[in-house]
Every structure is written in C-alpha cells, then in structure tokens.
Design an enzyme around this catalytic site. Structure first.
Site, mmCIF file in Angstrom:
data_model
loop_
_atom_site.group_PDB
_atom_site.id
_atom_site.type_symbol
_atom_site.label_atom_id
_atom_site.label_comp_id
_atom_site.label_asym_id
_atom_site.label_seq_id
_atom_site.Cartn_x
_atom_site.Cartn_y
_atom_site.Cartn_z
ATOM 1 N N ASP A 122 0.783 -1.215 0.187
ATOM 2 C CA ASP A 122 0.121 0.112 -0.133
ATOM 3 C C ASP A 122 0.810 1.191 -0.136
ATOM 4 O O ASP A 122 1.369 1.615 1.065
ATOM 5 C CB ASP A 122 -0.766 -0.061 1.182
ATOM 6 C CG ASP A 122 -1.892 1.255 1.040
ATOM 7 O OD1 ASP A 122 -2.771 1.105 0.532
ATOM 8 O OD2 ASP A 122 -1.389 2.263 1.872
ATOM 9 N N TYR A 127 3.745 9.556 -0.005
ATOM 10 C CA TYR A 127 4.674 9.125 0.822
ATOM 11 C C TYR A 127 6.078 9.448 0.134
ATOM 12 O O TYR A 127 7.125 8.889 0.735
ATOM 13 C CB TYR A 127 4.372 7.456 1.025
ATOM 14 C CG TYR A 127 3.244 7.270 1.443
ATOM 15 C CD1 TYR A 127 2.148 8.024 2.291
ATOM 16 C CD2 TYR A 127 2.590 5.973 1.544
ATOM 17 C CE1 TYR A 127 0.855 8.023 2.631
ATOM 18 C CE2 TYR A 127 1.170 5.392 1.895
ATOM 19 C CZ TYR A 127 0.502 6.651 2.287
ATOM 20 O OH TYR A 127 -0.744 6.039 2.975
ATOM 21 N N HIS A 188 -7.034 9.921 -2.426
ATOM 22 C CA HIS A 188 -6.347 9.786 -1.117
ATOM 23 C C HIS A 188 -7.339 10.352 -0.119
ATOM 24 O O HIS A 188 -7.477 9.756 1.107
ATOM 25 C CB HIS A 188 -5.086 10.539 -1.074
ATOM 26 C CG HIS A 188 -4.099 9.925 0.114
ATOM 27 N ND1 HIS A 188 -2.841 9.886 -0.013
ATOM 28 C CD2 HIS A 188 -4.360 9.448 1.370
ATOM 29 C CE1 HIS A 188 -2.529 9.228 0.958
ATOM 30 N NE2 HIS A 188 -3.061 9.112 1.838
ATOM 31 N N LEU A 285 -3.028 -1.010 13.583
ATOM 32 C CA LEU A 285 -2.589 -1.204 14.896
ATOM 33 C C LEU A 285 -2.880 0.071 15.864
ATOM 34 O O LEU A 285 -2.142 0.175 16.855
ATOM 35 C CB LEU A 285 -1.418 -1.637 14.876
ATOM 36 C CG LEU A 285 -1.104 -3.070 14.287
ATOM 37 C CD1 LEU A 285 0.324 -3.502 14.089
ATOM 38 C CD2 LEU A 285 -1.935 -4.205 14.886
ATOM 39 N N GLY A 286 -3.282 0.986 15.221
ATOM 40 C CA GLY A 286 -3.309 2.352 16.041
ATOM 41 C C GLY A 286 -2.494 3.411 15.459
ATOM 42 O O GLY A 286 -2.640 4.563 16.089
ATOM 43 N N ASN A 339 2.592 -10.646 10.847
ATOM 44 C CA ASN A 339 1.595 -10.028 10.244
ATOM 45 C C ASN A 339 0.761 -10.969 9.409
ATOM 46 O O ASN A 339 -0.552 -10.908 8.971
ATOM 47 C CB ASN A 339 1.706 -8.556 10.122
ATOM 48 C CG ASN A 339 1.932 -7.428 11.043
ATOM 49 O OD1 ASN A 339 1.665 -7.926 12.399
ATOM 50 N ND2 ASN A 339 2.807 -6.368 10.621
HETATM 51 N N1 LIG Z 1 -5.322 6.430 3.322
HETATM 52 C C1 LIG Z 1 -4.653 7.235 4.342
HETATM 53 O O1 LIG Z 1 -5.042 8.439 4.791
HETATM 54 C C2 LIG Z 1 -3.704 6.382 5.404
HETATM 55 C C3 LIG Z 1 -3.498 7.281 6.493
HETATM 56 C C4 LIG Z 1 -2.315 6.460 7.335
HETATM 57 C C5 LIG Z 1 -1.669 5.293 6.838
HETATM 58 N N2 LIG Z 1 -2.278 4.563 5.559
HETATM 59 C C6 LIG Z 1 -1.908 3.260 5.480
HETATM 60 O O2 LIG Z 1 -1.838 2.344 6.307
HETATM 61 C C7 LIG Z 1 -0.535 1.855 6.911
HETATM 62 C C8 LIG Z 1 -0.749 1.402 8.328
HETATM 63 O O3 LIG Z 1 -0.806 2.521 9.138
HETATM 64 P P1 LIG Z 1 0.005 3.110 10.126
HETATM 65 O O4 LIG Z 1 1.690 2.887 9.591
HETATM 66 O O5 LIG Z 1 -0.195 4.546 10.380
HETATM 67 O O6 LIG Z 1 -0.160 2.404 11.399
HETATM 68 P P2 LIG Z 1 0.007 1.027 11.986
HETATM 69 O O7 LIG Z 1 0.158 -0.047 10.869
HETATM 70 O O8 LIG Z 1 -1.274 0.530 12.779
HETATM 71 O O9 LIG Z 1 1.282 0.912 13.052
HETATM 72 C C9 LIG Z 1 2.315 0.930 12.387
HETATM 73 C C10 LIG Z 1 3.502 0.760 13.553
HETATM 74 O O10 LIG Z 1 3.226 -0.734 14.002
HETATM 75 C C11 LIG Z 1 4.346 -1.219 14.186
HETATM 76 N N3 LIG Z 1 4.046 -2.762 13.938
HETATM 77 C C12 LIG Z 1 3.965 -3.233 12.748
HETATM 78 N N4 LIG Z 1 3.566 -4.462 13.145
HETATM 79 C C13 LIG Z 1 3.717 -5.151 14.270
HETATM 80 C C14 LIG Z 1 3.876 -6.149 14.808
HETATM 81 N N5 LIG Z 1 3.660 -7.135 14.299
HETATM 82 N N6 LIG Z 1 4.189 -6.101 16.288
HETATM 83 C C15 LIG Z 1 4.498 -5.022 16.747
HETATM 84 N N7 LIG Z 1 4.557 -3.738 16.390
HETATM 85 C C16 LIG Z 1 4.032 -3.658 15.041
HETATM 86 C C17 LIG Z 1 5.572 -0.545 13.476
HETATM 87 O O11 LIG Z 1 6.676 -0.532 13.987
HETATM 88 P P3 LIG Z 1 7.819 -1.537 13.350
HETATM 89 O O12 LIG Z 1 8.364 -0.854 12.242
HETATM 90 O O13 LIG Z 1 8.726 -1.481 14.317
HETATM 91 O O14 LIG Z 1 7.466 -2.909 13.158
HETATM 92 C C18 LIG Z 1 4.820 0.806 13.321
HETATM 93 O O15 LIG Z 1 5.303 1.481 14.121
HETATM 94 C C19 LIG Z 1 0.547 3.122 6.168
HETATM 95 O O16 LIG Z 1 1.878 2.533 6.355
HETATM 96 C C20 LIG Z 1 -0.251 3.523 5.169
HETATM 97 O O17 LIG Z 1 0.123 2.537 4.018
HETATM 98 C C21 LIG Z 1 -3.101 5.272 5.094
#
Ligand SMILES: NC(=O)c1ccc[n+]([C@@H]2O[C@H](COP(=O)([O-])OP(=O)(O)OC[C@H]3O[C@@H](n4cnc5c(N)ncnc54)[C@H](OP(=O)(O)O)[C@@H]3O)[C@@H](O)[C@H]2O)c1
Length: 375
Positions: A122, A127, A188, A285-286, A339
């Site tokens: 994704d 980005y 987006h 994951l928050g 994951n």
């Molecule tokens: N459409 C939109 O407007 C929008 C907005 C925000 C995000 N997104 C998309 O959603 C994706 C995910 O969201 P996010 O990155 O904000 O938040 P998230 O996935 O909820 O959290 C990411 C965090 O979780 C940790 N993590 C991941 N897998 C883990 C596991 N198995 N155990 C423990 N910690 C874990 C990662 O750290 P480590 O790197 O240390 O594993 C990272 O710091 C983004 O990367 C992006 O592609 C889209």
C-alpha cells in the site's frame, strides 16, 4: 534582562526559522509529503532523509543476496474486486514510520515482505517513495515472484485533483513505480486541506466537481488498462454518493479502522458492504498516535492471553473476520512474518468478536479523523 533577550533575540530567530521551514516545505510539489517525511523520523530521534539524504538511516536489515521467495501463507485470504481481480487481505503499509521515508529502507522492506510471502503493498504519491517501492518489486520479480501475483495500491492526493492532472499523474506513478499497470489507485482524501490548491480548484471548481473529474480521468486510465481498479480513501457517506453511477465502480474505500473508532464510521462502512465496495483498514494497530494505547487495552490483552496471541494479532484478526483488508506498516521482517502468518492460524469466537466490537463505546483519548467534515 531575560525578557529582553527572549523578545529581541530568541523570538525573531524562532520566527525566522519557522518562516524558512514553511518556505522550504512550500517549495516542494507536495509540501505535506515533505512535512511527514521530515517530521516522522524526527519524532523518533532520527535525522530525516529530506535533510541528510537517503541511505543513512538504520532500521530494516539488508536482505541476504541468496534469499529466494518463500511459501505464501497457507490460508491466505482475498477480497474480490471488480473485473474479477483479487486483493490479498493482508498487506504492507508504506508510510508513517521512519523506515518508510529512507529509500534504502523502503527498498529493503518491500523486498523482505515479498520474499517472506506477502503480496499486497500500500503506497501513495504523498509518501514520496514510489521509486524505492518499484525497485523492491523489480528485485523480487528478478528473484522469481510473478508480477501478476503482486497487488500494488497507490493514491492520488487532492493537490493533484483535476481531469488533466489525474491523467498526467496516473501515468507518472506508473513510471515512478516502474510498472506497466497499477492494481488499485485511490483518491487519497475527498478534498484538499485548507490553504492547499489543486489544478482543478484553480479553475474555480468545487470539491465535488474536483472529485468527479479525477474519478473520470482514473476511470479512463482503467479503460486503457493502465489501472486495474479505482477506489477512494477517507470517504464518508456523502463523498461516496457523489460518485454513484460515474465511470468505474468504486472498488475499495480505505479508512482508519480499529476497535476504537466512533459509531458514526459505520455509516460509510455499511454503505460500502451493501454496495460491494471492499474496505481496507489503515493504521490497523493504532498508528503513530494510538498504538501504545491500543496495545495496553485491558480487554484486548485478556482476549490475547486467552488465545495465546499478542494484541497485534487480535486486532488484525478481528479486522480480517470483519471482512477488512489490513495494511499494517512495518520495516521489521519479524513483524512482517507475524502480520502475515500469525493471524491465520486461529479464529476469534463470536463472543470475543462482540466484546471487541463494543470497545468503541468505551474508547477514550483515541485520535479519530472525522472525514465527514471534509468538503
Ligand atoms: N489512506 C490514508 O489516509 C492513510 C493514513 C495513514 C496510513 N495509511 C496506510 O496504512 C498503513 C499502516 O498505518 P500506520 O503505519 O499509520 O499504522 P499501524 O500499521 O497501525 O502501525 C504501524 C506501527 O506498528 C508497528 N508494528 C507493525 N507490525 C507490528 C507487529 N507485528 N508487532 C508490533 N508492532 C508492529 C510498526 O513498527 P515497526 O516498524 O517497528 O514494526 C509501526 O510503528 C500505512 O503505512 C499506510 O500505508 C493510509
């Protein structure tokens, strides 16, 4: 004396620094993208590639030269998209953590993830990492993974909304990613943030017209085979309705979704499920703001202990059983494996699903972006 120093020395310097920073962000095509790419590493005490250049950040380990594609998850699940295409339900998010902004770490993350058995990536123009993602994909293909098995999403930011602009940018993304087609392109956000413009806004068009023009252009790119599906992100019900009957069917709505979202979000979710629009949960994951709170939640910890799992597994499994695709972001290969695989070898019982569904009523202090407010 101290007051005078603050007034005549520190204040002007601070003012100058802020003005330079705003000018620097504004001089880029996507100021918000540069802001995130700078701010996210800084919050973790790392110098951002936007300032010190790429290839200097530590994080994701190098991928061994002799590592070849490993088996995909045995019970991997897919969501059905228009045109007979399938989206793997589990994906890798490519923003919002330091390792998403250094090209070297982005390349490694994508390569690790694909070789470990993942197939859904994704991304977004915002980005600023299309090229590094593309290099990771190209290397995975060189090591034996088939392009048609990889599902690539990207997003067009409202700064680029407009018919001509969407046509031009859609083609540009293909070049940046080094691909012949993109599996899914999302709008987006429904509309621009205040003070930000777009080619379409400059022509005096309102947010609805801008969305519709962009949608029409992306639908044409789909007809031409450059895009396989078109979707949206952060769309509330009113925004979804704006696109009814126009061009391509809406394939996907990507929204912030965890057990802690307020009830009103279900309005758009229900509309999507009723209209065969698949849903993707971002920040599952928050995310940056709420991950610690989610991981500490008492109810989730009790359920995790009951299944011999971790809270992250429970959160992703709950989403999967609710029918969402999940795109947790990580640059850590162990977390990627976790994951992809550790959420597929158990099932949450109805009573536990219901308990988690109820968490939204007691959620306090969780950040929620209320997209109903967007024009
Ligand atoms: N459409 C939109 O407007 C929008 C907005 C925000 C995000 N997104 C998309 O959603 C994706 C995910 O969201 P996010 O990155 O904000 O938040 P998230 O996935 O909820 O959290 C990411 C965090 O979780 C940790 N993590 C991941 N897998 C883990 C596991 N198995 N155990 C423990 N910690 C874990 C990662 O750290 P480590 O790197 O240390 O594993 C990272 O710091 C983004 O990367 C992006 O592609 C889209």
């Amino acid at each position: 004396m101290l007051f005078k120093i603050i007034l005549w020395r520190i204040f002007p310097l601070l003012f100058l620094a802020i003005a330079i920073l705003i000018g620097w962000f504004a001089s880029h095509e996507l100021p918000l993208g540069v802001f995130f790419a700078t701010f996210v590493p800084l919050t973790k005490g790392m110098l951002p590639p936007t300032i010190v250049g790429h290839g200097k950040m530590k994080g994701t380990p190098p991928v061994p030269d002799d590592m070849m594609p490993q088996a995909r998850p045995a019970n991997e699940q897919f969501l059905e998209l228009p045109g007979g295409y399938q989206m793997p339900q589990s994906g890798l998010g490519m923003c919002c953590r330091p390792s998403a902004y250094d090209d070297g770490l982005v390349y490694r993350s994508v390569l690790w993830y694909l070789l470990l058995g993942g197939r859904h990536i994704d991304g977004a123009h915002l980005y600023l990492n299309h090229e590094a993602i593309g290099r990771g994909i190209a290397e995975a293909i060189r090591r034996g993974i088939k392009r048609e098995d990889i599902f690539v999403t990207t997003k067009i930011f409202p700064t680029h909304f407009g018919y001509e602009s969407a046509l031009k940018n859609g083609k540009e993304y293909l070049k940046e990613l080094g691909l012949d087609y993109i599996d899914l392109v999302l709008l987006h956000f429904p509309s621009n943030f205040p003070m930000m413009s777009s080619p379409c806004k400059k022509e005096g068009k309102d947010a609805t017209q801008c969305r519709r023009e962009t949608w029409t252009a992306l639908s044409e790119l789909r007809e031409a085979g450059l895009i396989r599906n078109v979707g949206v992100s952060n769309f509330a019900l009113k925004h979804l309705k704006d696109l009814e009957g126009l061009g391509a069917p809406i394939a996907n709505n990507q929204i912030q979704f965890t057990p802690f979202e307020p009830e009103h979000v279900m309005e758009a979710v229900q509309y999507c499920f009723d209209n065969n629009i698949t849903m993707t949960a971002y920040s599952p994951l928050g995310g940056m703001m709420d991950q610690d709170k989610a991981m500490a939640d008492k109810v989730l910890n009790e359920i995790a202990a009951k299944y011999g799992k971790r809270v992250s597994h429970i959160m992703l499994r709950w989403l999967t059983q609710r029918g969402f695709a999940t795109i947790p972001g990580t640059g850590n290969p162990d977390h990627m494996k976790d994951n992809l695989f550790a959420i597929l070898d158990f099932e949450l019982k109805d009573e536990d699903m219901n308990t988690i569904n109820e968490l939204k009523h007691s959620a306090k202090g969780f950040m929620h972006l209320d997209v109903r407010q967007s024009e």
